[in-house]
Design an enzyme around this catalytic site. Structure first.
Site, PDB file in Angstrom:
ATOM      1  N   ARG A   1       0.855  -1.186   0.000  1.00  0.00           N
ATOM      2  CA  ARG A   1       0.000   0.000   0.000  1.00  0.00           C
ATOM      3  C   ARG A   1       0.892   1.237   0.000  1.00  0.00           C
ATOM      4  O   ARG A   1       1.880   1.295   0.735  1.00  0.00           O
ATOM      5  CB  ARG A   1      -0.919   0.039   1.231  1.00  0.00           C
ATOM      6  CG  ARG A   1      -2.138  -0.880   1.128  1.00  0.00           C
ATOM      7  CD  ARG A   1      -3.133  -0.439   0.033  1.00  0.00           C
ATOM      8  NE  ARG A   1      -4.261  -1.345  -0.099  1.00  0.00           N
ATOM      9  CZ  ARG A   1      -4.338  -2.345  -0.979  1.00  0.00           C
ATOM     10  NH1 ARG A   1      -3.345  -2.593  -1.802  1.00  0.00           N
ATOM     11  NH2 ARG A   1      -5.430  -3.095  -1.042  1.00  0.00           N
TER      12      ARG A   1
ATOM     13  N   GLU B   1      -2.200   7.586  -5.087  1.00  0.00           N
ATOM     14  CA  GLU B   1      -2.499   6.942  -6.380  1.00  0.00           C
ATOM     15  C   GLU B   1      -3.949   7.083  -6.826  1.00  0.00           C
ATOM     16  O   GLU B   1      -4.260   6.926  -8.015  1.00  0.00           O
ATOM     17  CB  GLU B   1      -2.138   5.452  -6.328  1.00  0.00           C
ATOM     18  CG  GLU B   1      -3.080   4.623  -5.456  1.00  0.00           C
ATOM     19  CD  GLU B   1      -2.751   3.130  -5.464  1.00  0.00           C
ATOM     20  OE1 GLU B   1      -1.580   2.788  -5.226  1.00  0.00           O
ATOM     21  OE2 GLU B   1      -3.670   2.325  -5.696  1.00  0.00           O
TER      22      GLU B   1
ATOM     23  N   HIS C   1      -0.346  -0.167  -9.878  1.00  0.00           N
ATOM     24  CA  HIS C   1      -1.172  -1.084  -9.064  1.00  0.00           C
ATOM     25  C   HIS C   1      -1.675  -2.262  -9.922  1.00  0.00           C
ATOM     26  O   HIS C   1      -2.865  -2.529  -9.996  1.00  0.00           O
ATOM     27  CB  HIS C   1      -2.360  -0.330  -8.439  1.00  0.00           C
ATOM     28  CG  HIS C   1      -2.842  -0.966  -7.161  1.00  0.00           C
ATOM     29  ND1 HIS C   1      -3.228  -0.250  -6.067  1.00  0.00           N
ATOM     30  CD2 HIS C   1      -3.003  -2.274  -6.815  1.00  0.00           C
ATOM     31  CE1 HIS C   1      -3.600  -1.072  -5.102  1.00  0.00           C
ATOM     32  NE2 HIS C   1      -3.471  -2.312  -5.529  1.00  0.00           N
TER      33      HIS C   1
HETATM   34  P1  NAI Z   1      -1.651 -11.230   4.883  1.00  0.00           P
HETATM   35  O1  NAI Z   1      -2.688 -10.767   5.827  1.00  0.00           O
HETATM   36  O2  NAI Z   1      -1.588 -12.680   4.501  1.00  0.00           O
HETATM   37  O3  NAI Z   1      -0.198 -10.823   5.443  1.00  0.00           O
HETATM   38  C1  NAI Z   1       0.093  -9.596   6.045  1.00  0.00           C
HETATM   39  C2  NAI Z   1       1.128  -9.853   7.130  1.00  0.00           C
HETATM   40  O4  NAI Z   1       1.507  -8.602   7.683  1.00  0.00           O
HETATM   41  C3  NAI Z   1       0.587 -10.731   8.278  1.00  0.00           C
HETATM   42  O5  NAI Z   1       1.473 -11.813   8.507  1.00  0.00           O
HETATM   43  C4  NAI Z   1       0.562  -9.771   9.459  1.00  0.00           C
HETATM   44  O6  NAI Z   1       0.838 -10.401  10.701  1.00  0.00           O
HETATM   45  C5  NAI Z   1       1.644  -8.795   9.084  1.00  0.00           C
HETATM   46  N1  NAI Z   1       1.562  -7.506   9.781  1.00  0.00           N
HETATM   47  C6  NAI Z   1       0.442  -6.801  10.094  1.00  0.00           C
HETATM   48  N2  NAI Z   1       0.787  -5.653  10.724  1.00  0.00           N
HETATM   49  C7  NAI Z   1       2.142  -5.650  10.797  1.00  0.00           C
HETATM   50  C8  NAI Z   1       3.104  -4.753  11.327  1.00  0.00           C
HETATM   51  N3  NAI Z   1       2.724  -3.613  11.931  1.00  0.00           N
HETATM   52  N4  NAI Z   1       4.415  -5.066  11.233  1.00  0.00           N
HETATM   53  C9  NAI Z   1       4.798  -6.230  10.646  1.00  0.00           C
HETATM   54  N5  NAI Z   1       3.947  -7.125  10.116  1.00  0.00           N
HETATM   55  C10 NAI Z   1       2.639  -6.829  10.190  1.00  0.00           C
HETATM   56  O7  NAI Z   1      -1.817 -10.319   3.603  1.00  0.00           O
HETATM   57  P2  NAI Z   1      -1.261 -10.597   2.137  1.00  0.00           P
HETATM   58  O8  NAI Z   1      -2.306 -11.322   1.362  1.00  0.00           O
HETATM   59  O9  NAI Z   1       0.115 -11.144   2.204  1.00  0.00           O
HETATM   60  O10 NAI Z   1      -1.221  -9.105   1.551  1.00  0.00           O
HETATM   61  C11 NAI Z   1      -0.269  -8.150   2.002  1.00  0.00           C
HETATM   62  C12 NAI Z   1      -0.636  -6.800   1.436  1.00  0.00           C
HETATM   63  O11 NAI Z   1      -0.485  -6.801   0.018  1.00  0.00           O
HETATM   64  C13 NAI Z   1      -2.111  -6.400   1.624  1.00  0.00           C
HETATM   65  O12 NAI Z   1      -2.297  -5.793   2.871  1.00  0.00           O
HETATM   66  C14 NAI Z   1      -2.347  -5.437   0.511  1.00  0.00           C
HETATM   67  O13 NAI Z   1      -2.107  -4.131   0.989  1.00  0.00           O
HETATM   68  C15 NAI Z   1      -1.284  -5.784  -0.523  1.00  0.00           C
HETATM   69  N6  NAI Z   1      -1.864  -6.222  -1.803  1.00  0.00           N
HETATM   70  C16 NAI Z   1      -1.467  -5.569  -2.940  1.00  0.00           C
HETATM   71  C17 NAI Z   1      -1.958  -5.932  -4.173  1.00  0.00           C
HETATM   72  C18 NAI Z   1      -1.494  -5.256  -5.429  1.00  0.00           C
HETATM   73  O14 NAI Z   1      -2.093  -5.472  -6.511  1.00  0.00           O
HETATM   74  N7  NAI Z   1      -0.454  -4.451  -5.405  1.00  0.00           N
HETATM   75  C19 NAI Z   1      -2.964  -6.995  -4.304  1.00  0.00           C
HETATM   76  C20 NAI Z   1      -3.266  -7.668  -3.049  1.00  0.00           C
HETATM   77  C21 NAI Z   1      -2.742  -7.266  -1.853  1.00  0.00           C
END
Ligand code: NAI
Length: 329
Positions: free
Chosen positions: A232, A261, A293
């Protein structure tokens, strides 16, 4: 069920139309983003289907509810653009997960492109310029990569990079038991910043992660570090990043997301004047690579998004429990 589909793009329409053959919803596609001015398009529908930059604020939701909308179906995982505390009789559903491989693989594409400068080489060769000056890269093998966030996407990215022979460090509030299995080592965030040649961001945007990359944290990093953000935009303080690029502290930046964005991405602005001077400054650096994105944009992810969204709508219509409902807390 009649569905008003906002911010419709041709590449999504293709998937929704194909999969809807087995759901039979009546979908009306509207190109404009949902906001107070466009909410009226939803008249006659029971569902509004929206994406990341549509406006789901209380005034817009009130308008939708008044028009007869009973469910808002987000065709994405994030729901930060929807007000969940309006007290309206309106359900909100989303797609909590779709191909994490899509985002992980795009992350690695950014790393490889920035490192080996294939985007610049492509243009040079097409113009008959076979000079290699300025194209020197480095071996990924043996380099240290720091994963901030080791959830679904972070873990797969780490797995791919460990295949290149990288040393993998990770930081997560909730350590993932699978991380050690792929050779990853958890460290403090400070150590991750200090040790990593490449830092890749995979945490959600929260109060804690807002501007986690800032002047102070960049100061802890190695000179010439590569920073990649496919998560993000607001995880990075862009002005601090630009300053660090200008003084050569940061060596490479790969971004699929940008903090402002919403007014830029997903639209063809090639005939417009871009007013965001910070974004324009970012684009002037030869060692910065920005994509709009698109990390999610694969056949598998689009199929998953359409399938889950249509199922969410069918479940709502049938009065079934909503597995993917988002509720205000
Ligand atoms: P997820 O929920 O599986 O993993 C996120 C991880 O971040 C979790 O392990 C969580 O414990 C950790 N986390 C949360 N707060 C934290 C902090 N303050 N410090 C350290 N770790 C922390 O999510 P996933 O599926 O891996 O997605 C990650 C991110 O990718 C999403 O939040 C989204 O913003 C982004 N995304 C981007 C896309 C794109 O097209 N560019 C598409 C899909 C997701």
């Amino acid at each position: 069920m009649k569905v008003a589909f906002f911010s419709a793009k041709p590449y999504e329409k293709e998937y929704f139309d194909r999969l809807n053959a087995s759901f039979s919803h009546e979908i009306s596609y509207f190109e404009p983003r949902l906001n107070e001015q466009t909410a009226g398009f939803a008249e006659g529908s029971q569902a509004a289907c929206i994406f990341v930059n549509d406006d789901g604020s209380a005034p817009v939701l009130k308008k939708l509810a008044k028009l007869g909308i009973r469910v808002v179906a987000l065709r994405c995982a994030g729901f930060n653009n929807v007000d969940l505390k309006t007290g309206l009789d309106l359900k909100v559903v989303r797609v909590p997960a779709y191909s994490p491989y899509a985002v992980a693989e795009h992350t690695v594409a950014l790393i490889l492109t920035l490192n080996r400068k294939t985007h610049r080489a492509y243009n040079r060769v097409r113009e008959g310029n076979y000079s290699l000056n300025g194209l020197v890269g480095f071996d990924l093998h043996g380099k240290t990569v720091g994963m901030a966030g080791t959830g679904k996407i972070g873990l797969i990215t780490a797995k791919i990079l460990s295949g290149f022979g990288c040393r993998i460090l990770g930081f997560d509030l909730y350590p993932n038991p699978e991380f050690a299995g792929i050779g990853g080592t958890y460290t403090s965030l400070e150590e991750l910043y200090r040790e990593s040649d490449i830092i890749s961001l995979h945490t959600p945007l929260t109060r804690e992660t807002y501007h986690m990359i800032n002047a102070g944290t960049i100061g802890q990093m190695k000179d010439g570090v590569m920073i990649i953000n496919t998560s993000r935009g607001k995880l990075i303080d862009t002005l601090a990043l630009i300053h660090a690029l200008k003084c050569h502290k940061v060596g490479y930046v790969g971004l699929d997301v940008y903090e402002e964005e919403a007014d830029l991405f997903f639209e063809d602005l090639s005939n417009e004047m871009i007013e965001d001077e910070i974004f324009l400054r970012l684009l002037t650096f030869p060692n910065v690579l920005v994509t709009g994105h698109q990390a999610f944009l694969t056949d598998e992810a689009l199929t998953g998004i359409a399938q889950t969204t249509l199922q969410n709508l069918t479940d709502f219509e049938a009065g079934k429990p909503l597995a993917n409902e988002v509720k205000g807390n």
